[in-house]
Structures are given as C-alpha cells and as structure tokens.
Motif scaffolding. Structure first.
Motif, PDB file in Angstrom:
ATOM      1  N   ASP A  42       0.827  -1.207   0.000  1.00  0.00           N
ATOM      2  CA  ASP A  42       0.000   0.000   0.000  1.00  0.00           C
ATOM      3  C   ASP A  42       0.864   1.261   0.000  1.00  0.00           C
ATOM      4  O   ASP A  42       0.620   2.193  -0.777  1.00  0.00           O
ATOM      5  CB  ASP A  42      -0.932   0.000   1.207  1.00  0.00           C
ATOM      6  CG  ASP A  42      -1.879   1.186   1.187  1.00  0.00           C
ATOM      7  OD1 ASP A  42      -2.574   1.384   0.172  1.00  0.00           O
ATOM      8  OD2 ASP A  42      -1.907   1.937   2.191  1.00  0.00           O
ATOM      9  N   ARG A  43       1.876   1.300   0.843  1.00  0.00           N
ATOM     10  CA  ARG A  43       2.747   2.478   0.913  1.00  0.00           C
ATOM     11  C   ARG A  43       3.534   2.643  -0.397  1.00  0.00           C
ATOM     12  O   ARG A  43       3.716   3.755  -0.880  1.00  0.00           O
ATOM     13  CB  ARG A  43       3.674   2.377   2.117  1.00  0.00           C
ATOM     14  CG  ARG A  43       2.887   2.466   3.437  1.00  0.00           C
ATOM     15  CD  ARG A  43       3.756   2.361   4.660  1.00  0.00           C
ATOM     16  NE  ARG A  43       4.483   3.589   4.932  1.00  0.00           N
ATOM     17  CZ  ARG A  43       3.968   4.686   5.470  1.00  0.00           C
ATOM     18  NH1 ARG A  43       2.688   4.722   5.772  1.00  0.00           N
ATOM     19  NH2 ARG A  43       4.718   5.740   5.692  1.00  0.00           N
ATOM     20  N   SER A  44       3.974   1.542  -0.974  1.00  0.00           N
ATOM     21  CA  SER A  44       4.679   1.599  -2.266  1.00  0.00           C
ATOM     22  C   SER A  44       3.750   2.121  -3.352  1.00  0.00           C
ATOM     23  O   SER A  44       4.153   2.944  -4.182  1.00  0.00           O
ATOM     24  CB  SER A  44       5.206   0.212  -2.646  1.00  0.00           C
ATOM     25  OG  SER A  44       6.147  -0.245  -1.720  1.00  0.00           O
ATOM     26  N   ARG A  45       2.511   1.639  -3.348  1.00  0.00           N
ATOM     27  CA  ARG A  45       1.509   2.073  -4.343  1.00  0.00           C
ATOM     28  C   ARG A  45       1.280   3.582  -4.248  1.00  0.00           C
ATOM     29  O   ARG A  45       1.256   4.290  -5.259  1.00  0.00           O
ATOM     30  CB  ARG A  45       0.202   1.312  -4.125  1.00  0.00           C
ATOM     31  CG  ARG A  45      -0.868   1.625  -5.161  1.00  0.00           C
ATOM     32  CD  ARG A  45      -2.139   0.818  -4.922  1.00  0.00           C
ATOM     33  NE  ARG A  45      -1.874  -0.604  -5.067  1.00  0.00           N
ATOM     34  CZ  ARG A  45      -2.032  -1.513  -4.103  1.00  0.00           C
ATOM     35  NH1 ARG A  45      -2.464  -1.151  -2.914  1.00  0.00           N
ATOM     36  NH2 ARG A  45      -1.775  -2.783  -4.329  1.00  0.00           N
ATOM     37  N   GLN A  46       1.121   4.070  -3.032  1.00  0.00           N
ATOM     38  CA  GLN A  46       0.911   5.506  -2.842  1.00  0.00           C
ATOM     39  C   GLN A  46       2.123   6.308  -3.328  1.00  0.00           C
ATOM     40  O   GLN A  46       1.976   7.281  -4.081  1.00  0.00           O
ATOM     41  CB  GLN A  46       0.660   5.810  -1.370  1.00  0.00           C
ATOM     42  CG  GLN A  46      -0.664   5.313  -0.843  1.00  0.00           C
ATOM     43  CD  GLN A  46      -0.780   5.573   0.643  1.00  0.00           C
ATOM     44  OE1 GLN A  46      -0.697   6.719   1.068  1.00  0.00           O
ATOM     45  NE2 GLN A  46      -0.944   4.522   1.425  1.00  0.00           N
ATOM     46  N   ALA A  47       3.303   5.922  -2.874  1.00  0.00           N
ATOM     47  CA  ALA A  47       4.521   6.665  -3.200  1.00  0.00           C
ATOM     48  C   ALA A  47       4.808   6.651  -4.696  1.00  0.00           C
ATOM     49  O   ALA A  47       5.104   7.699  -5.295  1.00  0.00           O
ATOM     50  CB  ALA A  47       5.709   6.095  -2.432  1.00  0.00           C
ATOM     51  N   LEU A  48       4.727   5.469  -5.316  1.00  0.00           N
ATOM     52  CA  LEU A  48       5.037   5.387  -6.744  1.00  0.00           C
ATOM     53  C   LEU A  48       3.964   6.075  -7.588  1.00  0.00           C
ATOM     54  O   LEU A  48       4.271   6.621  -8.650  1.00  0.00           O
ATOM     55  CB  LEU A  48       5.237   3.930  -7.156  1.00  0.00           C
ATOM     56  CG  LEU A  48       6.498   3.289  -6.560  1.00  0.00           C
ATOM     57  CD1 LEU A  48       6.512   1.787  -6.827  1.00  0.00           C
ATOM     58  CD2 LEU A  48       7.763   3.958  -7.096  1.00  0.00           C
ATOM     59  N   GLY A  49       2.730   6.089  -7.111  1.00  0.00           N
ATOM     60  CA  GLY A  49       1.671   6.832  -7.801  1.00  0.00           C
ATOM     61  C   GLY A  49       1.944   8.330  -7.789  1.00  0.00           C
ATOM     62  O   GLY A  49       1.830   9.010  -8.816  1.00  0.00           O
ATOM     63  N   ILE A  50       2.319   8.851  -6.628  1.00  0.00           N
ATOM     64  CA  ILE A  50       2.649  10.275  -6.521  1.00  0.00           C
ATOM     65  C   ILE A  50       3.874  10.592  -7.368  1.00  0.00           C
ATOM     66  O   ILE A  50       3.904  11.598  -8.090  1.00  0.00           O
ATOM     67  CB  ILE A  50       2.889  10.670  -5.051  1.00  0.00           C
ATOM     68  CG1 ILE A  50       1.563  10.614  -4.271  1.00  0.00           C
ATOM     69  CG2 ILE A  50       3.498  12.061  -4.944  1.00  0.00           C
ATOM     70  CD1 ILE A  50       1.738  10.691  -2.763  1.00  0.00           C
ATOM     71  N   ALA A  51       4.870   9.725  -7.297  1.00  0.00           N
ATOM     72  CA  ALA A  51       6.092   9.944  -8.076  1.00  0.00           C
ATOM     73  C   ALA A  51       5.783   9.992  -9.572  1.00  0.00           C
ATOM     74  O   ALA A  51       6.289  10.861 -10.295  1.00  0.00           O
ATOM     75  CB  ALA A  51       7.116   8.846  -7.775  1.00  0.00           C
ATOM     76  N   SER A  52       4.950   9.076 -10.026  1.00  0.00           N
ATOM     77  CA  SER A  52       4.576   9.044 -11.430  1.00  0.00           C
ATOM     78  C   SER A  52       3.824  10.308 -11.833  1.00  0.00           C
ATOM     79  O   SER A  52       4.033  10.855 -12.927  1.00  0.00           O
ATOM     80  CB  SER A  52       3.723   7.809 -11.711  1.00  0.00           C
ATOM     81  OG  SER A  52       3.402   7.727 -13.077  1.00  0.00           O
ATOM     82  N   GLU A  53       2.963  10.790 -10.957  1.00  0.00           N
ATOM     83  CA  GLU A  53       2.224  12.026 -11.244  1.00  0.00           C
ATOM     84  C   GLU A  53       3.154  13.236 -11.267  1.00  0.00           C
ATOM     85  O   GLU A  53       2.926  14.186 -12.027  1.00  0.00           O
ATOM     86  CB  GLU A  53       1.085  12.219 -10.253  1.00  0.00           C
ATOM     87  CG  GLU A  53      -0.075  11.277 -10.504  1.00  0.00           C
ATOM     88  CD  GLU A  53      -0.608  11.355 -11.927  1.00  0.00           C
ATOM     89  OE1 GLU A  53      -0.860  12.469 -12.433  1.00  0.00           O
ATOM     90  OE2 GLU A  53      -0.775  10.281 -12.548  1.00  0.00           O
ATOM     91  N   ARG A  54       4.199  13.211 -10.472  1.00  0.00           N
ATOM     92  CA  ARG A  54       5.182  14.304 -10.530  1.00  0.00           C
ATOM     93  C   ARG A  54       5.881  14.316 -11.888  1.00  0.00           C
ATOM     94  O   ARG A  54       6.152  15.381 -12.443  1.00  0.00           O
ATOM     95  CB  ARG A  54       6.204  14.161  -9.401  1.00  0.00           C
ATOM     96  CG  ARG A  54       5.639  14.516  -8.049  1.00  0.00           C
ATOM     97  CD  ARG A  54       6.686  14.437  -6.978  1.00  0.00           C
ATOM     98  NE  ARG A  54       6.127  14.842  -5.689  1.00  0.00           N
ATOM     99  CZ  ARG A  54       6.805  14.876  -4.564  1.00  0.00           C
ATOM    100  NH1 ARG A  54       8.077  14.551  -4.546  1.00  0.00           N
ATOM    101  NH2 ARG A  54       6.220  15.246  -3.445  1.00  0.00           N
ATOM    102  N   VAL A  55       6.164  13.135 -12.409  1.00  0.00           N
ATOM    103  CA  VAL A  55       6.752  13.041 -13.747  1.00  0.00           C
ATOM    104  C   VAL A  55       5.765  13.600 -14.766  1.00  0.00           C
ATOM    105  O   VAL A  55       6.136  14.380 -15.648  1.00  0.00           O
ATOM    106  CB  VAL A  55       7.146  11.582 -14.086  1.00  0.00           C
ATOM    107  CG1 VAL A  55       7.531  11.443 -15.550  1.00  0.00           C
ATOM    108  CG2 VAL A  55       8.277  11.111 -13.177  1.00  0.00           C
TER     109      VAL A  55
END
Length: 105
Positions: A42-55
């Motif tokens: 869950d924490r990985s999903r949240q973090a990588l989702g935000i990271a992808s949106e920053r890209v």
C-alpha cells in the motif's frame, strides 16, 4: 527529477532493488523498517503513484517505469501471502547517483 532506489528484503531473504522517479518514496518508506506485506504494498503504491504524477506534471506523461516497479512489488508480495506474519524490510533508500551503473540490476 531526483531519482531514488530502494532495496527490499523479502520474507525468504531475497533482496531486490526498486526504482522511484522521485524522492517522495522517503515520505512513505524508511530504511531499516520491516512492514507487513499489505502495508508495504500500500505504501509503495501511494509513493510510486505520486512519483509518477510528478513526472506527468513535469514532462506531460506518467512514469511507466514506476508503474512497472509497482507491478513487480505486487507480484512478489503476492507470492508470500501464504507465509504467516510475512514482512518486507526496506534495507536502504539510495539516490540514483549511488549506482555507477545507472541503477541497472
């Protein structure tokens, strides 16, 4: 963008390195911390989702590598679901420039 890698030890002792296109991963995972599998995913999903949106915000497209890393994390975690009390341990959070090979496995 400031890329990061995070090294994870799975319940069987296997160690895998994963990529994040952003330092936001540091807001969700901590070095030396063991997480119950579902919590780690869950924490990985949240973090990588935000990271992808920053890209996406910076370049106009989402980070497909972040999505691929999440899929790999989810698949690996699923293989340990039958292990009672299984944990994923974040061994290290490292900047991409810590790897002279560019972070390739």
């Amino acid at each position: 963008m400031p890329e990061m890698y995070f090294r994870v030890r799975w319940p069987d002792g296997a160690i895998q390195r994963y990529y994040s296109p952003s330092t936001v991963i540091e807001d969700f995972l901590s070095s030396g911390t063991a997480y119950p599998l579902a919590h780690f995913v869950d924490r990985s999903r949240q973090a990588l989702g935000i990271a992808s949106e920053r890209v996406r915000a910076k370049y106009g497209f989402a980070c497909t590598r972040a999505a691929g890393q999440l899929a790999e994390i989810e698949s690996t975690a699923a293989s340990y679901l039958s292990v009672p009390g299984a944990m994923a341990t974040v061994e290290a959070l490292l900047p991409a420039d810590a790897f002279p090979d560019g972070g390739e496995r």
